[in-house]
Scaffold this active site. Structure first.
Site, PDB file in Angstrom:
ATOM      1  N   SER A 271      -2.508 -23.345   4.467  1.00  0.00           N
ATOM      2  CA  SER A 271      -1.535 -23.119   5.062  1.00  0.00           C
ATOM      3  C   SER A 271      -1.052 -21.758   5.024  1.00  0.00           C
ATOM      4  CB  SER A 271      -0.535 -23.799   4.286  1.00  0.00           C
ATOM      5  OG  SER A 271      -0.462 -23.396   3.375  1.00  0.00           O
TER       6      SER A 271
ATOM      7  N   SER B 131       5.325   7.129   3.434  1.00  0.00           N
ATOM      8  CA  SER B 131       4.107   8.121   3.796  1.00  0.00           C
ATOM      9  C   SER B 131       3.089   7.789   3.902  1.00  0.00           C
ATOM     10  CB  SER B 131       3.529   8.728   1.992  1.00  0.00           C
ATOM     11  OG  SER B 131       3.675   7.847   1.437  1.00  0.00           O
TER      12      SER B 131
ATOM     13  N   ASP C  44       7.994   5.471   0.420  1.00  0.00           N
ATOM     14  CA  ASP C  44       8.600   6.600   0.825  1.00  0.00           C
ATOM     15  C   ASP C  44       7.649   6.463   1.849  1.00  0.00           C
ATOM     16  OD1 ASP C  44       6.559   7.304   0.319  1.00  0.00           O
ATOM     17  OD2 ASP C  44       6.026   9.357  -0.315  1.00  0.00           O
TER      18      ASP C  44
ATOM     19  N   HIS D 143       0.536  -1.120  -0.422  1.00  0.00           N
ATOM     20  CA  HIS D 143       0.082   0.167   0.088  1.00  0.00           C
ATOM     21  C   HIS D 143       0.430   1.449   0.224  1.00  0.00           C
ATOM     22  CE1 HIS D 143      -4.515  -1.372   1.027  1.00  0.00           C
ATOM     23  NE2 HIS D 143      -3.668  -2.326   0.613  1.00  0.00           N
ATOM     24  N   ASP D 144       2.377   1.221   0.464  1.00  0.00           N
ATOM     25  CA  ASP D 144       3.514   2.651   0.791  1.00  0.00           C
ATOM     26  C   ASP D 144       3.385   2.605  -0.732  1.00  0.00           C
ATOM     27  OD1 ASP D 144       4.358   4.641   1.721  1.00  0.00           O
ATOM     28  OD2 ASP D 144       6.222   3.016   1.665  1.00  0.00           O
TER      29      ASP D 144
ATOM     30  N   VAL E 298       1.580   3.826  -3.652  1.00  0.00           N
ATOM     31  CA  VAL E 298       0.574   5.346  -4.201  1.00  0.00           C
ATOM     32  C   VAL E 298       2.088   6.321  -4.102  1.00  0.00           C
ATOM     33  CG1 VAL E 298      -0.579   6.519  -3.055  1.00  0.00           C
ATOM     34  CG2 VAL E 298      -1.560   4.638  -3.042  1.00  0.00           C
TER      35      VAL E 298
END
Length: 313
Positions: free
Chosen positions: A236, A74, A72, A64-65, A68
């Site tokens: 698993s 953010s 960095d 997710h970092d 977008v």
């Protein structure tokens, strides 16, 4: 042989991401903070011993970092309109672990190790603890100075395969990378609301999704009566392996996009290769993670090294 293989992989990736890799390098902190990676690894190991689902949480945070505005950190910023407040990031967790790692690193090497590198290294270490590959990854990222929830446009679980693959190819990756990174769902958890229509009334038909194994429908219904989440790999769920690919080939994909990977002409051959060869999947996953970790990174004099991962300096 292993060291040579790692070097060869990184050499290939250098030509794929020449600008990023010009300033990212394995062992970036070897002189400025030689204990950095050990500190990260030890704290992640402690957390994993208590909460094995930390692997899935950190993979989600890293993805997710990076998708977008680049890798960095953010996503870590606390404010009323930061990326963290966007809907798709509501399920991201383990910010407290990043805080603990940062605090120890600041005590050892003030203003040296970026939050972006902490997320990258912590994710790498958590994957290995779950049975996944151990690998070297370049560091030297710097932290961003912008975090805006309006920039967050991450896809939902019903995205088409072509749409999902294009997200990765637009970042310089290929279809093998896309499928390998989606294979991280082998340790993932999904909110029941993300697939409730598949087990109740698919597309308003009043019947479950016909592409889902009926036994899985029954199992997920039982799970979601008592829990808000379910494992995306029902074989698993805490082990990083290729069982996810074996499951979706048996119509046991929990999320719609996962199941589509096994039947779409663009990806089904790759799914079969990963399902049949765990070592091959893990090698491709490492390549994809190194590539993703170089997406739109800040290096050199760009960005900053935050003292607190939740706040700009």
């Amino acid at each position: 042989m292993m060291k040579g293989a790692k070097f060869s992989s990184l050499l290939v990736l250098f030509f794929i991401f020449p600008i990023a890799f010009a300033q990212l390098r394995v062992g970036f902190y070897s002189q400025s903070c030689p204990q950095a990676e050990t500190i990260v690894r030890n704290l992640v190991r402690q957390r994993f011993g208590v909460t094995p689902t930390v692997t899935a949480a950190l993979l989600r945070m890293h993805f997710h970092d990076c998708f977008v505005k680049g890798c960095d950190a953010s996503l870590l910023i606390d404010s009323t309109n930061s990326e963290k407040t966007a809907g798709p990031n509501g399920s991201v967790r383990e910010f407290d672990l990043i805080d603990r790692i940062k605090a120890q690193l600041e005590a050892a090497c003030p203003s040296t190790v970026s939050c972006a590198d902490i997320v990258t290294l912590a994710t790498r270490d958590s994957v290995a603890l779950a049975g996944g590959p151990s690998y070297s990854i370049p560091t030297g990222r710097r932290d961003g100075r912008v975090s805006n929830n309006l920039d967050v446009t991450l896809p939902g679980p019903t995205i088409s395969v072509s749409g999902a693959v294009s997200l990765f190819t637009n970042k310089g990756m290929n279809t093998f990378d896309a499928v390998a990174l989606l294979g991280a769902h082998t340790v993932g958890q999904g909110n029941c609301g993300l697939f409730s229509d598949r087990i109740t009334s698919f597309q308003g038909t009043g019947r479950p999704d016909p592409s889902m194994d009926p036994a899985l429908v029954t199992s997920l219904r039982n799970t979601c009566r008592n829990s808000a989440t379910a494992a995306l790999d029902q074989s698993s769920p805490l082990r990083f392996d290729n069982q996810f690919f074996k499951q979706i080939r048996k119509r046991r994909g929990v999320l719609q996009v996962d199941q589509r990977l096994a039947s779409d002409p663009q990806t089904r051959g790759i799914v079969a290769r990963y399902a049949n060869n765990n070592a091959f999947f893990k090698r491709q996953f490492v390549r994809a993670m190194v590539k993703m970790g170089a997406v739109d990174v800040l290096t050199g004099r760009n960005g900053e090294i935050r003292r607190n991962c939740r706040r700009f300096n």
